[in-house]
Design an enzyme around this catalytic site. Structure first.
Site, PDB file in Angstrom:
ATOM      1  N   CYS A 139       0.837  -1.200   0.000  1.00  9.72           N
ATOM      2  CA  CYS A 139       0.000   0.000   0.000  1.00  9.72           C
ATOM      3  C   CYS A 139       0.870   1.249   0.000  1.00  9.72           C
ATOM      4  O   CYS A 139       1.392   1.650   1.038  1.00  9.72           O
ATOM      5  CB  CYS A 139      -0.906  -0.028   1.232  1.00  9.72           C
ATOM      6  SG  CYS A 139      -1.952   1.406   1.391  1.00  9.72           S
TER       7      CYS A 139
ATOM      8  N   CYS B 207      -0.375   4.100   2.177  1.00  4.30           N
ATOM      9  CA  CYS B 207      -0.175   3.914   3.625  1.00  4.30           C
ATOM     10  C   CYS B 207       1.285   4.177   3.996  1.00  4.30           C
ATOM     11  O   CYS B 207       1.569   4.765   5.028  1.00  4.30           O
ATOM     12  CB  CYS B 207      -0.476   2.490   4.068  1.00  4.30           C
ATOM     13  SG  CYS B 207      -1.918   1.757   3.344  1.00  4.30           S
ATOM     14  N   ASP B 208       2.204   3.688   3.173  1.00  5.57           N
ATOM     15  CA  ASP B 208       3.607   3.626   3.597  1.00  5.57           C
ATOM     16  C   ASP B 208       4.572   4.490   2.792  1.00  5.57           C
ATOM     17  O   ASP B 208       5.719   4.679   3.197  1.00  5.57           O
ATOM     18  CB  ASP B 208       4.109   2.170   3.498  1.00  5.57           C
ATOM     19  CG  ASP B 208       3.266   1.217   4.336  1.00  5.57           C
ATOM     20  OD1 ASP B 208       2.801   1.639   5.403  1.00  5.57           O
ATOM     21  OD2 ASP B 208       3.080   0.059   3.920  1.00  5.57           O
TER      22      ASP B 208
END
Ligand code: NAP
Length: 311
Positions: free
Chosen positions: A134, A137-138
């Site tokens: 992701c 997300c990261d």
């Protein structure tokens, strides 16, 4: 017999929570088992720009917590927990959860889909140490800043991830196993026009490097045409090769297709009367927040009618 419910909904993404809003408003006091990822995949995105009604976009987490509050306001109970196995040959249906047995007269499966993995041992060992599923997300983590990054995949998700990562990485390599993208033309054109993105065609990742260092240092690539191997240095590997429906617990209980998606028998009905499916768990085609919400609504209406007909 365990706790008895009229309707149990498995999953708390867009499909599950929309089903909960409708079932609660029909006075069915649904129990929602939130599952592995409470709020579903949308909680891992930043801004959701295509959900109707929010012209400026909406952050995924707020959208999902709003849906949960709305369901609870009408009497749904959202409980942290997961279903471990089901017995759909019994009536009411028996569900073994990590917190005891629940029985349900109607069941709505909205367990969604998880990220497909490459299946490499080194991938597992380096997950969260540079291997991620992701970008939103990261991607902004310090370990990826101004570093070369690798995205694996040739679909819309891979294009989206690659474009997002150009904000952080020094260069983004898209490794794809063919010489043509699966992505839609608009997404493919945008990615190809981006100077920071470089495509590596006809290649698969055969190993993620850096296990000894405890962080990703590169990937070993194999050319699928010639078999030749080479290494590419990078600090992150973003795997975007599609999704796998979360239906392992349904094997042998409900008709699934070869890839594990629930087979629908018209509307949201499944191979077992009284069991309905909504969202990504039964959708190979659209996989959008709004289509998941739409099928969640439909599943609740069908469950309500099914229960009324049984009474
Ligand atoms: P996808 O369309 O199924 O693409 C998966 C990609 O991964 C394909 O290019 C596939 O290669 C590759 N792949 C699959 N297994 C692999 C493996 N084991 N090793 C290496 N490569 C592998 O999945 P997606 O990109 O997640 O998209 C899913 C759906 O969501 C699509 O309908 C898409 O349009 C939609 N979506 C839309 C947007 C948007 O519009 N903004 C963004 C994201 C997703 P092959 O091409 O060779 O099969």
């Amino acid at each position: 017999m365990g706790e008895e419910r009229e309707v149990v909904i498995l999953g708390s993404g867009c499909a599950g929570l929309t089903a909960a809003i409708y079932a609660a408003r029909a006075n069915l006091r649904p129990l929602v088992l939130a599952g592995k990822m409470p709020g579903g995949l949308l909680t891992t995105t930043t801004v959701v720009e295509n959900y109707p009604g929010f012209p400026e976009g909406m952050d995924g987490f707020s959208l999902m917590s709003g849906m949960q509050k709305q369901a609870e306001r009408f009497g749904a109970e959202v409980r942290f927990g997961e279903v471990e196995s089901v017995d759909l040959s019994r009536r009411p249906f028996a569900l073994a959860t990590d917190d005891g047995e629940v029985v349900a007269r109607a069941l709505i499966v909205a367990t969604g889909a998880g990220h497909r993995h490459l299946g490499l041992e080194s991938e597992g060992l380096l997950e969260n140490k540079g291997v991620t599923y992701c970008a939103t997300c990261d991607g902004a983590l310090p370990m990826f800043r101004n570093q070369p990054l690798v995205v694996v995949g040739g679909g819309d998700s891979a294009m989206e991830e690659a474009m997002y990562l150009t904000r952080f990485g020094s260069r983004v390599f898209v490794v794809h196993r063919r010489d043509q993208l699966r992505a839609s033309k608009i997404m493919a054109d945008r990615a190809k026009a981006n100077q920071k993105i470089e495509f590596v065609w006809n290649a698969v990742v055969s190993e993620v490097l850096g296990v000894d260092a405890g962080r990703v240092t590169g990937v070993r690539l194999r050319d699928v045409a010639t078999g030749a191997g080479r290494e590419l240095a990078c600090a992150g590997v973003f795997v975007a090769i599609g999704h796998v429906p979360s239906t392992a617990f349904l094997k042998g209980q409900l008709e699934l297709d070869a890839e594990g998606f629930i087979v629908l028998k018209g509307g949201t009905r499944t191979s077992i009367a009284g069991v309905f499916a909504a969202g990504d768990v039964a959708d190979r085609t659209y996989r959008q927040a709004i289509t998941a919400a739409g099928t969640g609504c439909a599943a609740a209406i069908e469950a309500e009618r099914y229960l009324a007909a049984q009474a």
